[in-house]
Design a protein around this motif. Structure first.
Motif, mmCIF file in Angstrom:
data_model
loop_
_atom_site.group_PDB
_atom_site.id
_atom_site.type_symbol
_atom_site.label_atom_id
_atom_site.label_comp_id
_atom_site.label_asym_id
_atom_site.label_seq_id
_atom_site.Cartn_x
_atom_site.Cartn_y
_atom_site.Cartn_z
ATOM 1 N N GLU A 26 0.862 -1.242 0.185
ATOM 2 C CA GLU A 26 -0.078 -0.005 0.114
ATOM 3 C C GLU A 26 0.808 1.166 0.018
ATOM 4 N N ASN A 54 -2.825 10.479 6.382
ATOM 5 C CA ASN A 54 -3.657 10.477 5.017
ATOM 6 C C ASN A 54 -2.675 11.206 3.949
ATOM 7 N N SER A 88 -1.217 3.816 -4.784
ATOM 8 C CA SER A 88 -2.073 4.097 -5.975
ATOM 9 C C SER A 88 -1.807 5.242 -6.537
ATOM 10 N N ARG A 141 -9.697 8.936 -6.631
ATOM 11 C CA ARG A 141 -9.174 8.601 -5.200
ATOM 12 C C ARG A 141 -9.866 7.456 -4.560
ATOM 13 N N ARG A 142 -11.332 7.576 -4.606
ATOM 14 C CA ARG A 142 -12.034 6.487 -3.962
ATOM 15 C C ARG A 142 -13.582 6.742 -4.283
ATOM 16 N N VAL A 177 -17.745 5.762 -3.537
ATOM 17 C CA VAL A 177 -18.850 5.210 -2.740
ATOM 18 C C VAL A 177 -20.315 4.504 -3.472
ATOM 19 N N ASP A 229 -18.535 1.196 -8.542
ATOM 20 C CA ASP A 229 -17.129 0.334 -9.003
ATOM 21 C C ASP A 229 -16.344 1.196 -9.926
ATOM 22 N N PRO A 264 -9.662 3.229 -10.230
ATOM 23 C CA PRO A 264 -9.018 4.508 -9.701
ATOM 24 C C PRO A 264 -7.993 5.150 -10.645
#
Length: 322
Positions: free
Chosen positions: A86, A113, A163, A311-312, A314, A317, A320
């Motif tokens: 990671e 973060n 990432s 980044r992400r 919710v 799918d 990234p």
């Protein structure tokens, strides 16, 4: 999958192989980590020494042997491609970077973060004339031109969020500009710098010299252009082209009026040559901008790239990397 991947490019460091592995094993004992050492085509026996260390120390010591010497940037990219953690931490193999700083950098990145935690060799143990002064000049130029304000771009010891780091490709001598590249994918306030230890070289021979300063300057020009205009090259070349066309056209119109209104002789005047050159240069810059726009679109569309990175998400799918 390991939480942390340590990537170390190595070239002709036979005297440092065993001390490096000893230091890594001691500093990372008990950590969820993989250590990837990339042999960049060493010719001094380093490759065989690395294989012996990998066999003796276990599966978390991983070695990649490149077919020839491709350079530090290519070796680092090979390690990044293979990394599964990671967090990816990079450092040099000469033991001037201290492996004891690896975990603190990675832990700060995860705890706050962040996307990059860069090492700063605040008390650098190198020669003043050949290393410190050129480095300070280069760092100041890089800060001004890229807008990413780090004191020490040349310090290889850095922790990256995998990432984000895997969203860029490294070429040439671009490894020193990684934080600047990443500023195209993340905010600069997610890039921080912390002081780290720095030791004198105890064995082996340095691969750095004053000549690298000039290569950094050349690379910096490309980085500045890419960061500012990779997606809009017409904005760069077009402005220059329009200015040149305006100046050239102004000169030629003035000479045209002077010729037919005043009857002046213009064939031997320097302004005529300058006007034609400015006009033709303006057309050339505009053509270059158009070609650049086409190449930019081929680059992004041909590789399936877009102008954003997720980044992400919710309840979606969404891949990234783009």
């Amino acid at each position: 999958m390991p939480r942390i991947s340590v990537v170390i490019p190595l070239y002709n460091e036979i005297d440092n192989v065993t001390p490096l592995c000893d230091a890594l094993a001691a500093a990372l004992a008990g950590a969820d980590v993989e250590i990837i050492i990339v042999d960049d085509g060493s010719r001094d026996g380093s490759a065989a020494a690395l294989d012996r260390e990998a066999e003796a120390r276990g599966d978390h010591f991983k070695m990649i042997h490149l077919q020839r010497n491709f350079g530090q940037t290519a070796a680092m990219q090979a390690g990044i491609d293979a990394a599964q953690g990671e967090v990816i931490v990079t450092l040099d193999a000469d033991l001037q970077n201290d492996p004891l700083d690896i975990l603190p950098l990675a832990e700060r990145l995860l705890a706050e973060n962040l996307d990059v935690v860069a090492g700063w060799r605040k008390n650098r143990q190198d020669g003043l004339l050949l290393r410190k002064i050129p480095s300070r000049i280069a760092n100041r130029l890089i800060r001004r031109l890229t807008g990413v304000f780090l004191h020490d771009y040349g310090c290889t010891l850095k922790a990256y969020r995998a990432s984000v780091l895997k969203g860029v490709r490294l070429y040439g001598e671009m490894h020193r500009f990684i934080p600047a590249w990443l500023s195209t994918l993340t905010y600069t306030d997610r890039i921080v710098e912390v002081p780290v230890r720095h030791h004198p070289r105890r064995a082996g021979k340095s691969k750095y010299g004053i000549s690298r300063t000039f290569r950094v300057l050349v690379d910096l020009l490309f980085v500045k252009f890419f960061l500012g205009y990779s997606q809009r090259p017409m904005h760069f070349f077009g402005v220059i082209g329009l200015f040149s066309l305006f100046v050239g056209s102004g000169m030629l119109i003035y000479l045209f009026i002077d010729k037919f209104a005043e009857g002046a002789e213009i064939s031997g005047r320097p302004m005529l040559i300058a006007g034609v050159l400015f006009f033709l240069a303006g057309l050339q810059f505009l053509n270059t901008g158009i070609v650049g726009e086409m190449l930019s679109r081929i680059y992004f569309e041909g590789q399936g790239k877009t102008t954003y990175v997720v980044r992400r998400a919710v309840h979606l799918d969404v891949p990234p990397e783009h």
